[in-house]
Design an enzyme around this catalytic site. Structure first.
Site, PDB file in Angstrom:
ATOM      1  N   ARG A 366     -21.527  15.784  10.656  1.00  0.00           N
ATOM      2  CA  ARG A 366     -22.477  14.895  10.020  1.00  0.00           C
ATOM      3  C   ARG A 366     -22.185  13.458  10.411  1.00  0.00           C
ATOM      4  O   ARG A 366     -23.087  12.667  10.684  1.00  0.00           O
ATOM      5  CB  ARG A 366     -22.374  15.045   8.511  1.00  0.00           C
ATOM      6  CG  ARG A 366     -23.360  14.195   7.754  1.00  0.00           C
ATOM      7  CD  ARG A 366     -23.209  14.452   6.286  1.00  0.00           C
ATOM      8  NE  ARG A 366     -21.907  14.037   5.834  1.00  0.00           N
ATOM      9  CZ  ARG A 366     -21.730  13.034   4.974  1.00  0.00           C
ATOM     10  NH1 ARG A 366     -22.733  12.369   4.506  1.00  0.00           N
ATOM     11  NH2 ARG A 366     -20.524  12.708   4.593  1.00  0.00           N
ATOM     12  N   ASP A 412     -33.323   9.501  -1.285  1.00  0.00           N
ATOM     13  CA  ASP A 412     -32.464  10.128  -2.286  1.00  0.00           C
ATOM     14  C   ASP A 412     -31.797  11.371  -1.713  1.00  0.00           C
ATOM     15  O   ASP A 412     -32.474  12.249  -1.186  1.00  0.00           O
ATOM     16  CB  ASP A 412     -33.284  10.511  -3.518  1.00  0.00           C
ATOM     17  CG  ASP A 412     -33.878   9.277  -4.175  1.00  0.00           C
ATOM     18  OD1 ASP A 412     -33.215   8.227  -4.140  1.00  0.00           O
ATOM     19  OD2 ASP A 412     -35.003   9.360  -4.688  1.00  0.00           O
ATOM     20  N   PHE A 414     -30.298  12.237   0.861  1.00  0.00           N
ATOM     21  CA  PHE A 414     -30.950  12.529   2.130  1.00  0.00           C
ATOM     22  C   PHE A 414     -30.584  13.882   2.706  1.00  0.00           C
ATOM     23  O   PHE A 414     -31.446  14.696   3.029  1.00  0.00           O
ATOM     24  CB  PHE A 414     -30.580  11.415   3.117  1.00  0.00           C
ATOM     25  CG  PHE A 414     -31.108  11.594   4.497  1.00  0.00           C
ATOM     26  CD1 PHE A 414     -32.448  11.431   4.769  1.00  0.00           C
ATOM     27  CD2 PHE A 414     -30.250  11.895   5.542  1.00  0.00           C
ATOM     28  CE1 PHE A 414     -32.929  11.575   6.048  1.00  0.00           C
ATOM     29  CE2 PHE A 414     -30.727  12.041   6.825  1.00  0.00           C
ATOM     30  CZ  PHE A 414     -32.072  11.877   7.079  1.00  0.00           C
ATOM     31  N   ASN A 449     -27.621  17.211  -4.386  1.00  0.00           N
ATOM     32  CA  ASN A 449     -28.831  16.597  -4.938  1.00  0.00           C
ATOM     33  C   ASN A 449     -28.613  16.234  -6.409  1.00  0.00           C
ATOM     34  O   ASN A 449     -27.562  16.513  -6.988  1.00  0.00           O
ATOM     35  CB  ASN A 449     -30.038  17.493  -4.701  1.00  0.00           C
ATOM     36  CG  ASN A 449     -29.986  18.768  -5.522  1.00  0.00           C
ATOM     37  OD1 ASN A 449     -28.973  19.031  -6.176  1.00  0.00           O
ATOM     38  ND2 ASN A 449     -31.050  19.538  -5.481  1.00  0.00           N
ATOM     39  N   TYR A 450     -29.648  15.633  -7.010  1.00  0.00           N
ATOM     40  CA  TYR A 450     -29.425  15.095  -8.344  1.00  0.00           C
ATOM     41  C   TYR A 450     -29.187  16.155  -9.401  1.00  0.00           C
ATOM     42  O   TYR A 450     -28.299  15.970 -10.252  1.00  0.00           O
ATOM     43  CB  TYR A 450     -30.553  14.124  -8.711  1.00  0.00           C
ATOM     44  CG  TYR A 450     -30.317  12.803  -8.016  1.00  0.00           C
ATOM     45  CD1 TYR A 450     -29.522  11.828  -8.618  1.00  0.00           C
ATOM     46  CD2 TYR A 450     -30.823  12.562  -6.755  1.00  0.00           C
ATOM     47  CE1 TYR A 450     -29.258  10.645  -7.963  1.00  0.00           C
ATOM     48  CE2 TYR A 450     -30.552  11.381  -6.091  1.00  0.00           C
ATOM     49  CZ  TYR A 450     -29.770  10.414  -6.698  1.00  0.00           C
ATOM     50  OH  TYR A 450     -29.486   9.253  -6.065  1.00  0.00           O
ATOM     51  N   ALA A 452     -27.613  18.783  -9.011  1.00  0.00           N
ATOM     52  CA  ALA A 452     -26.209  19.165  -8.844  1.00  0.00           C
ATOM     53  C   ALA A 452     -25.292  18.057  -9.332  1.00  0.00           C
ATOM     54  O   ALA A 452     -24.253  18.312  -9.938  1.00  0.00           O
ATOM     55  CB  ALA A 452     -25.924  19.485  -7.379  1.00  0.00           C
ATOM     56  N   ARG A 453     -25.706  16.830  -9.079  1.00  0.00           N
ATOM     57  CA  ARG A 453     -24.855  15.717  -9.510  1.00  0.00           C
ATOM     58  C   ARG A 453     -24.750  15.683 -11.026  1.00  0.00           C
ATOM     59  O   ARG A 453     -23.754  15.210 -11.571  1.00  0.00           O
ATOM     60  CB  ARG A 453     -25.425  14.390  -9.003  1.00  0.00           C
ATOM     61  CG  ARG A 453     -25.206  14.223  -7.506  1.00  0.00           C
ATOM     62  CD  ARG A 453     -25.629  12.859  -7.013  1.00  0.00           C
ATOM     63  NE  ARG A 453     -26.009  12.955  -5.604  1.00  0.00           N
ATOM     64  CZ  ARG A 453     -26.325  11.908  -4.866  1.00  0.00           C
ATOM     65  NH1 ARG A 453     -26.328  10.695  -5.386  1.00  0.00           N
ATOM     66  NH2 ARG A 453     -26.650  12.066  -3.602  1.00  0.00           N
ATOM     67  N   GLU A 508     -31.256   4.630   5.073  1.00  0.00           N
ATOM     68  CA  GLU A 508     -31.085   3.449   4.252  1.00  0.00           C
ATOM     69  C   GLU A 508     -31.428   2.208   5.078  1.00  0.00           C
ATOM     70  O   GLU A 508     -30.998   2.110   6.229  1.00  0.00           O
ATOM     71  CB  GLU A 508     -29.616   3.399   3.808  1.00  0.00           C
ATOM     72  CG  GLU A 508     -29.286   2.321   2.826  1.00  0.00           C
ATOM     73  CD  GLU A 508     -27.797   2.311   2.501  1.00  0.00           C
ATOM     74  OE1 GLU A 508     -27.089   3.244   2.932  1.00  0.00           O
ATOM     75  OE2 GLU A 508     -27.352   1.356   1.881  1.00  0.00           O
TER      76      GLU A 508
END
Lengths: 1136, 208
Positions: A366, A412, A414, A449-450, A452-453, A508
C-alpha cells in the site's frame, strides 16, 4: 624397532575397520578448520579438542628410546564408545540381513544411504522406526554423530532446541517421522523438505499465496480459473496414491489429507508463477513446476534439497510434485476462509525463497501505491499545476495579506470504501482492508471503515485483536486498480472546480478558493462532495478554514461524510479545547513531552511564549507549536513539489539465510530493488547522483517480531555514495548498491530491511542536460571515482563469488589478479555464455588461486589446465622464468587504463544514458557478444564519438568498438587528431582518487600491496602526514628490489627519531592507514611466510617503544596478528 | 600429468626428504640431546651440517624421513613435527615443518633454486640454539607426521615403518616462534617452534 612397531599396530589393528570408517570425516573436520581457517572453528579445534588428531597422526618411535603406550582416560572412553557403536552396528547389520532374507527379499531398499537418529518420543516409536530402516536398507544410529547421521527424526522439540537449532541438529535436517512412513508407503524415498518439523517453520500463509489471484480484481469472489483444472487432476492422482498407501501399510487418514494439502499448495505455486511476467508464456502446469524447481535450486543451495528438486525436475509425473511442497494452501474459491497453514514449508514469501519477492512486494504494498501515486498524479495534472505555480509566484506576498480560504478534502476511509463501493451489502458492516486474512491474525490492518472504527478497530492493529473487538469484521484485500481509478476521478473533480489544488495523497487534497470570490466556500465544498460520491461511490469530508492547518482540523470534525467550516472568529474557540496531540506534526513523543509540562490543549499551549517553546523544543518545533496553537499556518497551497528523493524500501519479509554462497540471494534481492528504483526514477523522469543504501539490522537482543515477517526492533544504518554524473542506469544502481551493501560488512541473517534511495535529483529531460558533457565529466576532479567503483565492486563480487576460504587466506592481491577474469567468473552467476577459451587472458588465469582455477576449468570441461600446461611449457623454453606476479600486475594496470578510456568514449556516446556504465575492460576485450549487446547504447553516428579517445584505444578494442557501428559510417573515423589530454590527466589522478573514493565509503578491499611499487607507497607519499611520507621514502630507498615490509620497518627504526607525529585527527588517520597497510600485509603473508610476520611483529614492537603512532598501531594490531597466526597455525606468536 | 612431470615432482619430493633428514639431525644436534661426539661434520648443499655417527640414530632419522617420501609424493603430508617429550610424556618442545607442495607446478621448478632456498633453513637452524629451551632430564623425542588423510596400508615397505598414533597435545594453543619460512612454488615450507603456553596446566603426575 620392529617389535615396538608391532606392539603398537596390534593395539590398533583391533579397531582397524572402525578407524578406516571414521577417518575421512575426522580428517575432514580438521582439514576444514585448517583450510577455511575460520576463526572460531579453528580455534576451538585446537583448544577444546586436544585429541582431535586422533587416528590421523603417524608417529615413528625411536626404538632406542623407551616405548610406552599411555592410556589416557579419555582414550579409554573413546575406545569404549567406538566398540559399543561397532557392536550396535554389527547387531543391526545381522538383524537387517536376517530380516530382509527372512521376511521379504523383494523389499526395495528405499532408504539406502539414509541414516537416521531418533530424538525423543515419536509416533511410530523408536523401535518401529528402527525396524523400518532395517527393512528398507537405511541405517539407524543409536548415538548422534554428525558424520554418520543424515537425518534427525523427531516429532517435538523443546523450545531450547528450537531456538538453538544449529547447535542441536548440526545442520542436519530435522524431519518428522511421517517422512519415513510416507516414503515407505510411496515405496520410494520422498523429499524430506515437506516433512521438516513444524516448529521450525512459520505456519502463516505466504504472501505468495496472497499474490496468486492478483490477476482477478476481487480474488475473493472470482475463482482462480487456472487452478481449477489442475486441482482436480492433482487430487485424483494423489487420492490414488494414498489409497495405494493405505493398502501398503498403516498410514493414517490425516496423512493422506495432509498430502492432499500439498497438492493444493502446488497449484498455488502454479498460480504464483503465472503472475510473474517471465513465466506467463509457460502454461503447462508441469513446465511451471519445473521452472519453480529451478527457482528452488537457485535459492536453495542445500545439497539435499537440491537432490529433491532435481529428482522432481526429472519426474514429469504430476503427483510426485507433492513431494516438494513449497506453497501454502490458499483460500479456495468457495470463500470458506483465506488460508489454512500447511504443515511445513519454506518461506516463499520472504526473500529466502521467492526470486520475485521484491517485485511482488511492491506490487502489493500500500505504501508503495501511495508513494508512486504522486508521480502518476504529477503527470496527469501537470498542466493545471503549472498554472498554479505561475499564479503563486506572482501572488504569494499579496496573498498573505489577503484573507484566504482553504478547503481540505479527504475521502473517507479511502482504502476500504473504494473496495466496497460496489458491494452494497458491506456498506454498513465493519470492514477492514488487510493484505491477508489468515486465522492466526498476525497481519496488520491498514484501514478500517467507520462501522469498524466504532468497535475500536484501527489501522495498524493486528487482525487477531481487531477480531476480538469485532467478531463480525470483514476483511477485504487491496484493490490497487480501483484505488487508482478513484483517485483519478477524485482529482478530476477537484481540478474542475478549482485551479489551485495541492495533492497531499491519493485521497486527500487542499484547495485554495480565496480567488473564487463569487462562490461560497461551503457551497463549493458540498458541490464537490456530492460530485465525488456520485462519480466514485465514495464519500468525502471537507474542512474549510483560513489556513491549511485550520482546514485540516476542520475536516477532522467533519468526518465522516460531512463538512465543517471554522470561521476566522471561531479559530481561538476551536483551538482552546483541542488536544495538542491532534495537531499535525505533534507525534507521540512530542505529545508526551508537552504533557509532562502539563500542556494538554492548544489553549494551554498558547499561554507559553514563543521563546520558551523554542528553547524547550528547538527552534523549528517551537515555532511550529507556537503558530499552530494560534491557528497560523504560513504554508500556502502549492502544486506537488518536485520530489527531492526517490527510492524504494523493503522491510517486510526480508530474511536471508547464512550460507557460504549467500551472496546469490542477497545479490538477487539487491538487483530487484535496484530495478524497482530504476523504474521509479524513469517514472519520474529524473536521474540522481547520490545513492543511499539503508539497512535495517535486527537489534542484538530483538526477538522475532510480533508482526509476521516484520522487521521488528532494528538498528538503522545507512551509507551513501555520490557519483559525478547523475544516472538512472540500472547497472550502475546495482553496482553501487552491491558495493554499499558490502561495505556494511553485515551478517546477512540479521538484515531485516533494505532500502535504496536516490537524491540530488536532476531532470532526465535531454533538453537541460547540457552541463553534463564529456568534458565536464572528465574535468571533474572526482571523475575517476566511478571507475574505481567498478573496480571495487568487482573485487567484492569476486570475493562473493568465491568461497569464504579464499577471502580468508587468499590475500588481496589474488583478488585483484583475478580481476580481468570477470566474464568467466560472473558467468556462473548471470548464466551468460562463457567467453571462448582463446579469449582468456592466460596471465590472469595462471595467477588465479588454484580453487578458482579448477572451478573455471570445470566450466571449460577441463581444457583449461591443458592450455595452461602448454603455455607453461612454452615459457620454459623461452627461459622466461621472471616473476609471474609482476606480469599479472602489469596486465592489470594495462586494463585499468583501458577502462578509463572506454569509459570516456562511452560517456561521450551515451546521450540517452547519461551515466556511462563502464564496460569491464576484459569484457570488452574478450567477449565480442557483449560488445554487440552494447550496441544499442552506442551513438548512432560516429560524429558523436570523441575520435581522439577512439584513437587512443588499443587496436583490438578499437576494432571491437568500430565493429559495433553500422558499416557505412566507419570511414568517418580518423578525421580528428586532437590529443586526448584530459583522458591522460585523468589517468594520472586515478590512484589518489581511488584511495579517496575508498575512504569515502569507509572500507577498502583494494590491495595496498599490489603493484610495484605497491599502492600504499604512492598513497603515503601524498598523504600529507610526515610519518607516512617517511615510510614511503624509506620504501623507495631500500625496499624497491625486495618489497618486504620488514625491510622498511627495519630502516624505520633507525630513522624513527626524525618522525614527527601529527596530532589529533591527522594522527588517527595515519594510525588507521598504517594499520590497514599492516593488516593487508599480514593477511598476505600469513600463509606462506610466518617468519616475515614474526619479524615485522618484533620490529613493530620496537618501533612502538619509540613512536606514539607505532605504539598505537602495535596496540591495535597485536591481537589481530595473534588471531591471524592462531587461525593458521593454532598458536600464538611468542613475544620476545 | 605426464611421465616427465611425475619424475620431476618426484625429484622435489626426494630433495625435500633429503633435506628433512638433514634438518632433523640438525635439530637433534642443536638440542644437545646427545653428546656432540655422536655427530660428525658434513657438507650438504654447500653448508656445514651435522650427521649422526651412531648407526642406529642415523638409521632412525633416515628411515623416518625416507619413509615419508610416498606420503609426500601423494601430497598427504601437512606437517612434520620433531617432538621432545619430558619424562612424563608431555611434549615440551615441538619443531614443526609445515609444508605445502604444489605437485602440479612441481615440474617447472629448477633443482638449484629449491636447494638454494632450503639451504637457508639449515643455516638458520645451525644458529638457532638461542631459541630452544633447555631439555629436561630423561627426555625422549620422536618424529611425528600429520597427514591430511590416513593412507592405505602397505603402499611401500619403508612407509610401513610409520604407524598411526595419537599424539598428546597441549590443552592451550601453543606459543609459536617462527624460525624460517619459504614461500615459493612448488614448495611452501615453514619451520617454527612450538612451546606450551604459560597458562598450560602442569601435567598431572597421575597420568604417567
Amino acid at each position: 624397532m620392529k617389535r615396538s612397531f608391532g606392539s603398537n599396530s596390534s593395539g590398533n589393528s583391533g579397531s582397524n575397520k572402525k578407524t578406516k570408517k571414521k577417518i575421512p570425516s575426522n580428517q575432514k573436520t580438521l582439514g576444514a578448520a585448517w583450510g577455511a581457517a575460520s576463526l572460531p572453528s579453528s580455534r576451538s579445534s585446537f583448544r577444546s579438542s586436544p585429541f582431535s588428531d586422533f587416528g590421523r597422526v603417524l608417529k615413528l618411535e625411536n626404538s632406542s628410546e623407551s616405548v610406552d603406550l599411555y592410556n589416557d582416560l579419555k582414550m579409554v572412553l573413546h575406545f569404549y564408545m567406538e566398540v559399543k557403536n561397532r557392536k550396535l552396528q554389527n547387531q543391526y547389520d545381522t538383524e537387517a540381513t536376517t530380516s530382509s532374507y527372512g521376511v521379504s527379499g523383494s523389499e526395495k531398499l528405499i532408504f539406502q544411504g539414509v541414516s537416521i537418529f531418533v530424538d525423543g518420543f515419536t509416533i511410530p516409536s523408536h523401535q518401529e522406526l528402527r525396524g523400518y530402516m532395517m527393512k528398507y536398507g537405511g541405517r539407524f544410529e543409536n548415538y548422534f554423530s554428525r558424520r554418520s547421521v543424515t537425518h534427525i527424526i523427531c516429532s517435538n522439540l523443546p523450545d531450547s532446541k528450537v531456538k538453538n537449532l544449529r547447535a542441536f541438529s548440526r545442520g542436519l535436517p530435522v524431519v518428522k517421522p511421517t517422512w519415513i512412513v510416507d516414503s515407505i508407503s510411496a515405496n520410494r524415498l520422498l523429499g524430506w523438505v515437506p516433512y521438516q518439523l513444524d516448529q521450525l517453520n512459520d505456519t502463516q500463509p505466504k504472501l505468495s499465496a496472497f499474490f496468486a489471484p492478483r490477476s482477478h480484481l476481487t480474488p475473493h469472489v472470482a475463482s482462480p480459473v487456472t487452478s481449477c483444472q489442475p486441482e482436480t487432476g492433482y487430487s485424483e492422482a494423489e487420492e490414488g496414491s494414498s489409497i495405494r498407501a493405505e493398502e501398503g501399510s498403516s498410514i493414517r487418514a490425516e496423512d493422506s489429507e495432509e498430502s492432499r494439502d500439498h497438492v493444493d499448495d502446488e497449484i498455488d505455486g502454479v498460480c504464483v508463477e503465472n503472475t510473474t511476467p517471465e513465466m506467463t508464456e509457460q502454461t503447462r502446469a508441469d513446465d511451471l513446476i519445473s521452472s519453480e524447481v529451478n527457482a528452488e535450486i537457485l535459492s536453495n543451495y542445500d545439497n539435499e534439497e537440491k537432490e529433491v528438486s532435481s529428482e522432481l525436475q526429472s519426474s514429469t509425473n504430476l503427483p510426485s510434485a507433492s513431494d516438494n511442497k513449497s506453497f501454502h494452501v490458499n483460500g479456495k474459491n468457495n470463500g470458506k476462509s483465506f488460508a489454512t497453514p500447511a504443515g511445513s514449508s519454506s518461506r516463499r514469501h520472504s526473500t529466502l525463497e521467492d526470486p520475485n519477492f521484491v517485485e511482488n512486494y511492491f506490487k502489493n504494498s500500500r505504501l508503495h501505491f501511495i508513494g508512486t501515486w504522486r508521480n502518476r498524479y504529477r503527470k496527469r495534472f501537470h498542466g493545471s499545476s503549472n498554472g498554479l505555480k505561475c499564479a503563486d509566484s506572482g501572488q504569494n506576498t499579496a496573498e498573505n495579506a489577503k484573507k484566504s480560504t482553504i478547503i481540505h478534502i479527504d475521502l473517507d476511509s479511502f482504502f476500504v470504501s473504494v473496495v466496497i463501493r460496489n458491494r452494497l451489502e458491506l456498506h454498513d458492516k465493519p470492514v477492514a482492508v488487510c493484505h491477508s486474512d489468515n486465522p492466526k491474525g498476525t497481519a496488520e490492518i491498514s484501514s478500517a471503515n467507520y462501522p469498524a472504527r466504532a468497535y475500536g478497530v484501527k489501522a495498524g492493529m493486528f487482525v487477531r485483536h481487531a477480531k476480538d473487538l469485532c467478531p463480525r469484521l470483514v476483511i477485504v484485500p487491496y484493490n490497487f486498480e480501483a484505488y487508482e481509478e478513484v483517485a483519478d476521478q477524485f482529482y478530476d473533480i477537484l481540478h474542475r472546480h478549482c485551479r489551485k489544488v495541492q495533492a497531499v495523497s491519493c485521497d486527500e487534497a487542499f484547495l485554495d478558493v480565496s480567488d473564487l470570490i463569487n462562490v461560497e466556500p461551503e457551497f463549493l465544498a458540498s458541490t464537490i462532495r456530492k460530485e465525488i460520491i456520485e462519480t466514485t461511490g465514495c464519500s468525502a469530508s471537507a474542512g474549510i478554514g483560513g489556513t491549511m492547518l485550520m482546514a485540516r482540523l476542520a475536516t477532522r470534525v467533519a468526518k465522516p461524510a460531512g463538512q465543517f467550516h471554522i470561521a476566522a472568529d471561531k479559530v481561538e474557540e476551536f483551538l482552546d479545547q483541542l488536544p495538542v496531540g491532534t495537531l499535525p506534526g505533534v507525534g507521540s513523543v512530542l505529545k508526551e513531552k508537552l504533557e509532562k509540562e502539563n500542556i494538554q490543549t492548544c489553549g494551554q499551549l498558547r499561554l507559553i511564549s514563543k521563546d520558551s517553546l523554542q528553547k524547550d523544543f528547538g527552534v523549528k518545533t517551537g515555532e511550529m507549536l507556537w503558530s499552530y496553537s494560534r491557528g497560523l499556518d504560513l504554508r500556502s497551497v502549492t502544486a506537488v513539489q518536485e520530489s527531492k528523493s526517490i527510492g524504494a524500501e523493503v522491510n517486510w519479509g526480508v530474511r536471508f539465510r547464512d550460507q557460504k554462497d549467500v551472496c546469490i540471494p542477497v545479490q538477487h534481492f539487491l538487483q530487484c530493488l535496484c530495478k524497482e528504483v530504476h523504474l521509479r526514477l524513469q517514472g519520474c523522469e529524473v536521474i540522481g547522483r547520490t545513492f543511499t543504501l539503508k539497512i535495517k539490522k535486527r537489534k542484538k537482543d530483538a526477538e522475532e517480531p510480533a508482526k509476521y515477517m516484520g522487521c521488528g526492533d532494528c538498528d538503522n544504518m545507512s551509507r551513501s555514495i555520490t557519483v559525478p554524473a547523475a544516472t538512472d542506469d540500472i547497472e550502475v544502481l546495482q553496482r553501487i548498491s552491491k558495493k554499499l551493501f558490502g561495505s556494511f560488512c553485515l551478517d546477512v541473517k540479521e538484515v531485516r530491511g533494505v532500502g535504496l534511495q536516490v537524491t540530488k535529483l536532476e531532470s532526465a529531460d535531454p533538453s537541460n542536460k547540457g552541463s553534463r558533457t564529456l568534458t565536464s565529466w572528465l574535468s571533474s576532479a572526482s571523475a575517476s571515482v566511478q571507475t574505481e567503483k567498478d573496480d571495487n565492486v568487482f573485487a567484492a563480487e569476486v570475493r562473493e563469488n568465491s568461497d569464504s576460504k579464499r577471502y580468508d587466506t587468499g590475500g588481496v592481491s589474488r583478488l585483484r589478479e583475478s580481476y580481468s577474469a570477470e566474464p568467466s567468473v560472473q558467468s556462473g552467476d548471470t548464466n551468460s555464455s562463457l567467453p571462448p577459451m582463446c579469449h582468456l587472458d592466460m596471465e590472469v588465469l595462471e595467477n588465479l588461486p588454484p580453487e578458482l582455477l579448477s572451478e573455471l576449468d570445470g566450466t571449460y570441461g577441463g581444457k583449461l589446465f591443458e592450455l595452461i600446461e602448454k603455455r607453461r611449457g612454452k615459457r620454459k623454453i623461452n627461459s622466461n622464468s621472471s616473476h609471474v606476479s609482476l606480469d599479472g600486475t602489469a596486465s592489470i594496470k594495462d586494463s585499468k587504463s583501458f577502462s578509463v578510456k572506454t569509459h570516456g568514449l562511452r560517456t561521450s556516446g551515451e546521450k540517452e544514458h547519461e551515466e556511462a556504465h563502464v564496460p569491464h575492460p576484459s569484457i570488452a576485450r574478450t567477449s565480442s557478444e557483449r560488445t554487440i549487446e552494447m550496441a544499442d547504447l552506442m551513438p548512432s553516428s560516429l560524429s558523436q564519438v570523441d575520435v581522439s579517445v577512439l584513437q587512443e584505444l588499443p587496436e583490438e578494442l578499437r576494432a571491437d568498438v568500430l565493429g559495433a557501428f553500422p558499416t557505412h559510417r566507419r570511414q568517418q573515423q580518423s578525421s580528428s587528431d586532437a590529443a586526448p589530454m584530459e583522458t591522460c590527466k585523468n589517468q594520472d589522478k586515478e590512484p589518489i582518487d581511488m584511495k579517496e573514493a575508498e575512504k569515502e565509503i569507509g572500507f577498502s578491499y583494494s590491495s595496498l600491496w599490489l603493484g610495484n611499487p605497491p599502492q600504499w607507497v604512492e598513497n603515503f607519499k601524498v598523504s600529507g602526514d610526515s610519518t607516512l611520507e617517511k615510510l614511503s621514502e624509506i620504501y623507495y630507498k631500500v625496499a624497491t628490489s625486495r618489497p618486504m615490509l620488514s625491510t622498511v620497518l627495519q630502516h624505520a627504526i633507525s630513522e624513527v627519531g626524525s618522525f614527527r607525529d601529527a596530532n589529533g585527527n591527522g594522527l588517527d588517520k595515519s594510525i588507521y592507514d598504517v594499520c590497514e597497510l599492516l593488516k593487508q600485509y599480514m593477511k598476505l603473508k600469513v600463509e606462506g611466510d610466518i617468519e616475515e610476520i614474526y619479524l615485522c611483529f618484533r620490529l613493530l614492537k620496537r618501533l612502538a617503544a619509540r613512536s606514539q603512532l607505532f605504539h598505537q598501531v602495535y596496540e591495535i594490531l597485536s591481537p589481530f596478528i595473534q588471531a591471524l597466526v592462531s587461525e593458521h597455525y593454532g598458536g600464538s606468536l611468542s613475544i620476545p | 600429468m605426464n611421465q616427465k612431470d611425475a619424475n620431476h615432482s618426484g625429484e622435489v619430493g626426494r630433495t625435500l626428504v633429503e633435506f628433512l633428514e638433514v634438518a632433523i639431525t640438525m635439530i637433534v644436534y642443536v638440542k644437545g640431546l646427545y653428546p656432540s661426539a655422536a655427530f660428525e661434520r658434513r657438507r650438504y648443499m654447500n653448508v656445514v651440517v651435522q650427521r649422526a655417527s651412531h648407526p642406529e640414530l642415523r638409521d632412525y632419522i633416515h628411515s623416518a624421513a625416507s619413509g615419508l617420501l610416498p606420503f609426500i609424493e601423494k601430497g598427504l603430508v601437512e606437517r612434520v613435527a620433531v617432538i621432545f617429550y619430558s619424562k612424563d610424556n608431555v611434549p615440551v618442545e615441538r619443531f614443526i615443518f609445515k609444508l605445502t607442495i604444489n605437485l602440479s607446478s612441481a615440474a617447472s621448478v629448477e633443482e638449484g633454486h629449491l636447494e638454494f632456498a632450503l639451504r637457508s633453513f639449515l643455516v638458520k637452524l645451525s644458529v638457532s640454539k638461542s631459541l630452544v629451551k633447555p631439555l629436561p632430564h630423561h627426555c625422549r623425542w620422536e618424529v611425528t607426521a600429520y597427514l591430511r588423510s590416513l593412507p592405505e596400508v602397505g603402499s611401500s615397505k619403508e612407509s610401513e615403518l610409520w604407524i598411526p598414533t595419537d599424539t598428546k597435545q597441549w590443552q592451550k594453543p601453543a606459543v609459536i616462534t617462527p624460525v624460517k619460512s619459504l614461500d615459493s612454488e612448488p614448495l611452501c615450507l615453514q619451520l617454527y617452534l612450538e612451546h606450551p603456553s604459560l597458562s598450560e596446566p602442569q601435567p598431572c603426575q597421575a597420568q604417567s
